[in-house]
Scaffold this motif. Structure first.
Motif, PDB file in Angstrom:
ATOM      1  N   ALA A 344     -49.966  33.556  18.135  1.00  9.19           N
ATOM      2  CA  ALA A 344     -48.546  33.267  17.891  1.00  9.19           C
ATOM      3  C   ALA A 344     -48.114  33.839  16.547  1.00  9.19           C
ATOM      4  O   ALA A 344     -46.980  34.320  16.397  1.00  9.19           O
ATOM      5  N   ALA A 345     -49.004  33.792  15.550  1.00  5.33           N
ATOM      6  CA  ALA A 345     -48.696  34.347  14.227  1.00  5.33           C
ATOM      7  C   ALA A 345     -48.467  35.857  14.309  1.00  5.33           C
ATOM      8  O   ALA A 345     -47.671  36.416  13.543  1.00  5.33           O
ATOM      9  N   GLU A 346     -49.160  36.530  15.228  1.00  2.84           N
ATOM     10  CA  GLU A 346     -48.941  37.965  15.439  1.00  2.84           C
ATOM     11  C   GLU A 346     -47.497  38.217  15.871  1.00  2.84           C
ATOM     12  O   GLU A 346     -46.853  39.164  15.425  1.00  2.84           O
ATOM     13  N   ASN A 393     -28.806  20.623  17.246  1.00  2.00           N
ATOM     14  CA  ASN A 393     -28.922  20.480  18.702  1.00  2.00           C
ATOM     15  C   ASN A 393     -30.319  20.818  19.220  1.00  2.00           C
ATOM     16  O   ASN A 393     -30.551  20.840  20.427  1.00  2.00           O
ATOM     17  N   LEU A 394     -31.256  21.093  18.299  1.00  2.00           N
ATOM     18  CA  LEU A 394     -32.681  21.346  18.579  1.00  2.00           C
ATOM     19  C   LEU A 394     -32.942  22.680  19.275  1.00  2.00           C
ATOM     20  O   LEU A 394     -34.069  22.965  19.686  1.00  2.00           O
ATOM     21  N   MET A 395     -31.921  23.537  19.391  1.00  2.00           N
ATOM     22  CA  MET A 395     -32.098  24.807  20.080  1.00  2.00           C
ATOM     23  C   MET A 395     -33.036  25.736  19.302  1.00  2.00           C
ATOM     24  O   MET A 395     -33.829  26.461  19.908  1.00  2.00           O
ATOM     25  N   ASP A 396     -32.949  25.719  17.976  1.00  2.00           N
ATOM     26  CA  ASP A 396     -33.820  26.577  17.185  1.00  2.00           C
ATOM     27  C   ASP A 396     -35.290  26.219  17.390  1.00  2.00           C
ATOM     28  O   ASP A 396     -36.144  27.092  17.553  1.00  2.00           O
ATOM     29  N   ALA A 400     -37.990  28.647  19.303  1.00  2.00           N
ATOM     30  CA  ALA A 400     -39.198  29.059  18.577  1.00  2.00           C
ATOM     31  C   ALA A 400     -40.445  28.717  19.383  1.00  2.00           C
ATOM     32  O   ALA A 400     -41.366  29.543  19.510  1.00  2.00           O
ATOM     33  N   SER A 401     -40.480  27.531  19.973  1.00  2.00           N
ATOM     34  CA  SER A 401     -41.656  27.096  20.728  1.00  2.00           C
ATOM     35  C   SER A 401     -41.875  27.933  21.981  1.00  2.00           C
ATOM     36  O   SER A 401     -42.978  28.403  22.256  1.00  2.00           O
ATOM     37  N   VAL A 402     -40.795  28.141  22.760  1.00  2.00           N
ATOM     38  CA  VAL A 402     -40.950  28.854  24.022  1.00  2.00           C
ATOM     39  C   VAL A 402     -41.205  30.341  23.780  1.00  2.00           C
ATOM     40  O   VAL A 402     -41.958  30.990  24.533  1.00  2.00           O
ATOM     41  N   HIS A 406     -44.481  32.441  25.002  1.00  2.00           N
ATOM     42  CA  HIS A 406     -44.388  33.701  25.740  1.00  2.00           C
ATOM     43  C   HIS A 406     -45.079  34.834  24.988  1.00  2.00           C
ATOM     44  O   HIS A 406     -45.706  35.705  25.608  1.00  2.00           O
ATOM     45  N   ALA A 407     -44.968  34.854  23.653  1.00  2.00           N
ATOM     46  CA  ALA A 407     -45.597  35.918  22.871  1.00  2.00           C
ATOM     47  C   ALA A 407     -47.104  35.937  23.090  1.00  2.00           C
ATOM     48  O   ALA A 407     -47.716  37.006  23.226  1.00  2.00           O
TER      49      ALA A 407
END
Length: 629
Positions: A344-346, A393-396, A400-402, A406-407
């Protein structure tokens, strides 16, 4: 044309990772500062860091460390690229360049104290001139500079601005000579500090956004205006038009029209990436009103966007399949494997999954993702609320999580394919040709590894960093395709000020149609069917949650459940045709005026008025507002 634009846009976007690394180090320094007894708030600390970058004077080690993070991770690397692409001269002074490019002027402060600004600037101009223009009145030139600053959408002089370029217009005198001839506006920051914004997080974002696309345009096309390429397109059309004119003048006129359209579209895509499309006056009352209205609409209507985004998980399945999504993504995530974090860090290095610190997706969907601030305190306040709404609204956090999930899955899928010598059209679409694929395979085998079913590329160690950029660009493009980020797909009219207002919240629909539906139907593979079923199921779940949150009963019609996967739905015919700004105004006016004429204000009237409030449909909070209503 769109493919080339996507390539430039993607190359510019992966530079987001530099901002992420800089702001991460900055926040670590701020945390350490507070732990050591520091009393300043984050914004005040940000201002100290900005001043330290310009004029190193403070003795606080935390401020110095943060300033070094910004300098080494963001400013110096981008300045180096600007020099390499001739956007800046090779002999430019480092401190002057960093200071100049990092200025964001507070237009309201300049307007409210224009006399003070003109006095300071004209005095400096006279001193800098050194007597070379003894008859020159520098006050008009100072006012010209103030006009240029307040006339830009983000309060920033163009980096190629020369203070003498307009000085002779209308005066009947020759242009300036000596030190002021074709010189940039490099007045010391200490003289004009009262007229600047000094928040380093704001400055860093502006710095990146203002030059990233320009750097990539020059790399690919030699200059930001794409002069050579537009000339080649024009000449190619002229040959066809000339041939047609010999036998069919009517056909020649049609070809001339197509030529004009091609050149217009190329220029429009270029300008849209640079944020200059439309060439509007940022001080125009209607332009400013439209921007404030869109910000308020975002605050009014996007409170439940995170619940509507739950089907994003199914997009990963649609792209990579159920087995790979679980094996390379969900299972390592649930087990909290170290390999997942490293992979994920990549992605974060290329700006993937950095939304907690950088935000962005909900603003893009809502057509409010510009980095400009308003002039008045009210406009700046609304803009500030819109900038932070993605956290509220927790969208950020969701995005970031999804995107990180996916990454990891996408990296593993791509690395498996490349290291096994497989090549298909998907890689080609992501900017990796067969030759480059073989070169990347060598780097992956040499430095990368597969641990717990997850590929870790370790691109920082690769021998050829240009290959690492191609790899990162492919990941970023795939990320924006799967976890949909609206891009160049939408019609040009939707990028005008009026188009943004009427079609607000529709960008996602256009992009999703291109990236999800059409591409999926063209593929017609099992992954698409798995993902489609997942999107439908998760869309139903989102519908159930939003109905519960709004206190509404669930429908017993299966058709309603199936169609509730659409993110945005107009609540009235007026909004469907006129957009949320004009439609809401018309609907509210008609209901309230109707209630007033009857002498009574009913439930529907109160509801219409309530929908004008910011945060009115924010998840969970809306239940409290329902009680008040």
């Amino acid at each position: 044309g769109t493919f080339v634009a996507d390539a430039v846009e993607t190359a510019a976007k992966i530079k987001d990772g530099r901002y992420y690394e800089a702001v991460s180090g900055h926040l670590e320094s701020f945390k350490a500062y507070r732990q050591d007894g520091g009393v300043l708030k984050r914004k005040q600390f940000n201002e100290l860091v900005a001043k330290e970058l310009r004029n190193p004077t403070t003795a606080d080690p935390h401020v110095k460390k943060s300033a070094n993070e910004w300098r080494s991770k963001l400013y110096d690397p981008l300045k180096k690229e600007m020099i390499e692409t001739d956007l800046l001269p090779k002999d430019i002074d480092v401190k002057t360049a960093a200071s100049y490019l990092n200025r964001v002027w507070n237009k309201e402060k300049i307007r409210s104290n224009l006399d003070g600004f003109v006095n300071v600037v004209s005095t400096w101009l006279k001193e800098a001139d050194g007597g070379k223009n003894p008859d020159m009145n520098f006050a008009p030139l100072a006012r010209e500079i103030s006009t240029r600053i307040t006339g830009t959408p983000d309060g920033r002089l163009p980096y190629d601005y020369k203070i003498a370029e307009n000085s002779s217009k209308g005066s009947g005198k020759a242009a300036l000579r000596g030190p002021l001839k074709a010189r940039s506006f490099n007045i010391p920051d200490s003289l004009i500090d009262d007229f600047l914004d000094n928040d380093i997080e704001l400055l860093g974002g502006r710095y990146l956004k203002s030059i990233a696309v320009d750097i990539e345009l020059v790399k690919r096309f030699d200059d930001v205006n794409m002069t050579k390429q537009i000339k080649e397109v024009s000449e190619a059309w002229d040959v066809k038009i000339q041939e047609a004119s010999k036998t069919d003048p009517k056909q020649a006129r049609k070809l001339a029209g197509k030529k004009d359209a091609d050149i217009k579209n190329i220029g429009a895509m270029r300008d849209r990436m640079r944020g200059t499309y439309g060439d509007v006056d940022p001080e125009n009352f209607w332009v400013r009103s439209g921007r404030v209205s869109r910000d308020l609409n975002y605050l009014r209507f996007m409170g439940g966007v995170t619940a509507s985004s739950i089907p994003d998980i199914a997009r990963i399945i649609m792209s990579n399949g159920v087995v790979k999504t679980f094996k390379a993504g969900l299972i390592p995530l649930i087990k909290n494997n170290k390999s997942f974090k490293l992979s994920a860090a990549e992605g974060k290095k290329y700006g993937i999954g950095t939304d907690i610190l950088m935000g962005g997706r909900s603003e893009v969907i809502a057509d409010v993702a510009d980095y400009s601030q308003g002039g008045t305190a009210f406009e700046r306040g609304v803009r500030s609320m819109a900038n932070s709404f993605g956290k509220i609204n927790l969208m950020d956090r969701w995005t970031a999580s999804v995107k990180q999930l996916h990454a990891v899955v996408a990296q593993t899928d791509m690395a498996d394919m490349i290291t096994k010598g497989k090549f298909d059209s998907r890689l080609q679409q992501l900017g990796i040709n067969e030759s480059v694929s073989k070169d990347i395979a060598k780097q992956l085998k040499k430095y990368g590894s597969k641990e717990d079913g997850v590929w870790i590329a370790r691109t920082r160690e690769w021998d050829d960093q240009s290959l690492a950029e191609i790899w990162g660009g492919a990941l970023r493009k795939e990320s924006d395709r799967v976890i949909v980020m609206p891009g160049q797909e939408k019609p040009l009219f939707m990028s005008t000020e009026l188009g943004k207002t009427i079609f607000q919240f529709r960008s996602f629909m256009f992009s999703a149609t291109q990236r999800m539906l059409i591409s999926g139907l063209q593929g017609q593979d099992q992954h698409f069917m798995q993902g489609f079923m997942g999107i439908t199921s998760l869309g139903m779940m989102a519908y159930a949650f939003k109905q519960w949150d709004a206190g509404r009963e669930l429908s017993d019609d299966p058709a309603v459940w199936v169609t509730e996967g659409i993110r945005f739905a107009s609540r009235s015919q007026a909004e469907a045709f006129l957009g949320p700004t004009f439609g809401s105004m018309l609907t509210t006016l008609l209901k309230v005026s109707g209630g007033a004429s009857d002498g009574e204000i009913g439930d529907n009237d109160v509801r219409a008025i309530r929908r004008l409030m910011p945060y009115q449909n924010l998840m969970i909070l809306r239940q409290a507002l329902d009680k008040v209503e």
